[in-house]
Write a protein that holds these residues in place. Structure first.
Motif, PDB file in Angstrom:
ATOM      1  N   ALA A  49      -8.485   6.037  -1.167  1.00  0.00           N
ATOM      2  CA  ALA A  49      -8.153   5.417  -0.128  1.00  0.00           C
ATOM      3  C   ALA A  49      -6.536   6.005   0.188  1.00  0.00           C
ATOM      4  CB  ALA A  49      -8.687   3.929  -0.614  1.00  0.00           C
ATOM      5  N   VAL A  50      -5.612   6.098  -0.396  1.00  0.00           N
ATOM      6  CA  VAL A  50      -4.203   6.187  -0.126  1.00  0.00           C
ATOM      7  C   VAL A  50      -4.019   7.845   0.043  1.00  0.00           C
ATOM      8  CG1 VAL A  50      -3.729   3.322  -1.036  1.00  0.00           C
ATOM      9  CG2 VAL A  50      -3.143   6.186  -2.242  1.00  0.00           C
ATOM     10  N   GLN A  85       0.999  -1.299   0.003  1.00  0.00           N
ATOM     11  CA  GLN A  85       0.468   0.002   0.226  1.00  0.00           C
ATOM     12  C   GLN A  85       1.216   1.713  -0.262  1.00  0.00           C
ATOM     13  OE1 GLN A  85      -2.870  -0.018   3.345  1.00  0.00           O
ATOM     14  NE2 GLN A  85      -3.266  -2.389   1.816  1.00  0.00           N
ATOM     15  N   SER A 116      -0.824   3.630  -5.964  1.00  0.00           N
ATOM     16  CA  SER A 116      -1.882   3.093  -5.875  1.00  0.00           C
ATOM     17  C   SER A 116      -2.187   2.670  -7.118  1.00  0.00           C
ATOM     18  CB  SER A 116      -2.819   3.297  -4.921  1.00  0.00           C
ATOM     19  OG  SER A 116      -3.288   4.305  -5.118  1.00  0.00           O
ATOM     20  N   GLU A 126      -9.004   3.876  -5.285  1.00  0.00           N
ATOM     21  CA  GLU A 126      -7.975   3.382  -4.719  1.00  0.00           C
ATOM     22  C   GLU A 126      -7.373   4.475  -4.665  1.00  0.00           C
ATOM     23  OE1 GLU A 126      -6.641   0.293  -2.894  1.00  0.00           O
ATOM     24  OE2 GLU A 126      -8.483  -0.347  -3.272  1.00  0.00           O
ATOM     25  N   ALA A 141      -4.961   4.908   6.862  1.00  0.00           N
ATOM     26  CA  ALA A 141      -5.301   6.243   6.037  1.00  0.00           C
ATOM     27  C   ALA A 141      -4.810   7.720   6.393  1.00  0.00           C
ATOM     28  CB  ALA A 141      -6.869   5.936   6.735  1.00  0.00           C
TER      29      ALA A 141
END
Lengths: 216, 267
Positions: free
Chosen positions: B228-229, B79, B174, B225, B85
């Motif tokens: 999300a990152v 990740q 990502s 994604e 997060a």
């Protein structure tokens, strides 16, 4: 302009949505078989005896090829955008879903399925039946015979599960690509997309399962 | 702190001599890691040991170590910026891991982000995208009086949210397609929400997207994604806005015609 990433996605998405419309009409036609085989056969005859059918079929093929061609090109570009893979890659669980990360596989499944589907049903045995003196194709008989085999039914249900998954991401994704985004409605649209995928998946699985159970 | 609290980690780190050589994952065992260390301090500890053994230390990007500059990178256990997060690698702490854990540490990977050495990548592609139009070219004078130019609260907020992008490239790292859409959309949004950014809005969006495509980034498949990152929580609603503004500019803007002419002239 056609070479721009955003435009390619928008055209592919638009073609996808048009294919959704076709699928809904196709499903409605399928479900006529549950009414009676005569209604179904008459409907099929009305469609295929229409002089515009070839033009409509060609348009459908064209839309399909646009969707297929563009997503293949996009996928090729996506693959070459990362020549060296990660030794370990893990989804966060806050973004990608099972449906979104398997679009290529569900798409390929559908492509393989479509070849058999058209070959076995559209170009399948041409049984004949007469209603009020008019001879029409007895497509209903072919369908009943075809879905007598559990292997075929299994393959169809599997393919339609892939179809539902493909739609559950593809439907809302097309709207995102056009630029639709709203604090409240995007959440609803994403839910609708999943409901749409599940309903289409169940809807198209009904006929094979029903036909199989009739024969058991 | 007692010795018992110190952690021992198995590290699998991407080592690559230079941009042309072939790299590989290399195993290290590192003990004496304090849970209070940041991830980069843990790598500093490893490098001190490597230097004392006369070995080549692991190169990695870093600068402010405060989570605001966008220099640190790394894909940790698959990740970008690690498992936490809204956190950059420099703000990720070793207390998030357990003693005995195996950590995969890799560079951000994309054709447009070539590896320079070990974990260092060249993210100049982002600078090229900014240079293509991510600025205001017109004279806007000296700083105006507060509220002299009316900006609605909602637009001010959306512009600030987008401007929080630190350009680290985690979105590209990502994304399974190595797409730069989140970065580009944030850079376009933070200017286009404000009156000063309106004048060149069409030209900006057309040039920046053209540059993004030319640099070999992939295409967005709306999986989120990136969002999300993203250590700054940039939303994919910016991508939707970029999509619709691009379509509008490409179809309706005079700038689009002049860009097409320029493109044909260059062939």
């Amino acid at each position: 302009m056609i070479n721009v990433s955003i435009i390619k996605k928008q055209i592919a998405g638009f073609a996808g949505l048009l294919l959704c419309l076709f699928a809904m009409a196709h499903l409605a036609g399928n479900l006529l078989m549950l009414v009676s085989s005569e209604v179904f056969n008459r409907y099929a005859h009305a469609l295929t005896s229409n002089p515009f059918i070839y033009g409509i079929e060609l348009t459908l093929l064209f839309i399909f090829l646009i969707h297929l061609g563009l997503v293949m090109r996009l996928q090729w570009e996506n693959r070459s955008a990362r020549p060296e893979k990660y030794a370990m890659q893990k989804r966060t669980g806050r973004g990608a879903t099972l449906a979104s990360s398997t679009m290529v596989f569900s798409g390929i499944t559908l492509l393989v399925y479509l070849v058999f589907h058209i070959l076995h049903l559209k170009f399948g045995t041409d049984y004949r039946v007469s209603y009020d003196g008019i001879e029409v194709r007895d497509l209903s008989r072919l369908v009943m015979e075809y879905f007598g085999s559990p292997g075929t039914v299994g393959f169809y249900v599997l393919a339609m599960t892939a179809f539902g998954m493909h739609l559950s991401h593809g439907f809302w994704s097309a709207f995102q690509s056009f630029g639709f985004s709203h604090a409240k409605y995007t959440v609803k649209l994403r839910r609708l997309s999943i409901v749409f995928g599940v309903l289409m998946s169940i809807g198209f699985s009904i006929l094979p399962l029903w036909a199989y159970l009739q024969g058991v | 702190m007692s010795e018992r609290a110190k952690m021992t980690l198995k590290l699998k780190i991407w080592r690559q001599e230079n941009a042309r050589s072939k790299g590989r994952m290399t195993d290290y065992t590192l003990s004496g890691v304090s849970p209070d260390m940041s991830f980069l301090e843990m790598l500093d500890l490893l490098n001190e040991q490597l230097i004392s053994q006369d070995k080549d230390p692991v190169s990695f990007d870093h600068d402010c170590r405060e989570g605001i500059c966008g220099m640190c990178s790394l894909v940790i256990n698959g990740q970008a910026h690690g498992p936490e997060a809204l956190t950059t690698t420099c703000q990720l702490h070793m207390r998030k891991f357990k003693s005995g854990d195996t950590l995969f540490i890799e560079p951000f990977r994309a054709k447009a982000f070539p590896v320079l050495k070990d974990l260092m990548v060249d993210r100049a592609a982002f600078d090229e995208i900014i240079a293509a139009g991510g600025f205001i070219d017109i004279a806007t004078g000296s700083a105006p009086d507060a509220n002299a130019i009316p900006v609605s609260k909602i637009n001010a907020d959306l512009a600030m949210d987008a401007a929080a992008c630190i350009g680290c490239g985690a979105c590209v790292a990502s994304c399974k397609n190595a797409s730069a859409m989140l970065f580009v959309s944030a850079k376009v949004a933070h200017l286009s929400h404000l009156p000063q950014g309106q004048v060149e809005a069409d030209k900006r969006i057309l040039s920046m997207v053209a540059k993004m495509d030319a640099l070999g980034f992939g295409n967005c498949t709306n999986e989120a994604e990136c969002q999300a990152v993203c250590p700054k929580g940039i939303s994919i609603s910016n991508i939707a806005r970029l999509n619709r503004q691009y379509l509008r500019a490409a179809l309706l803007s005079e700038e689009s015609e002049s860009m097409d002419c320029l493109e044909e002239g260059s062939h």
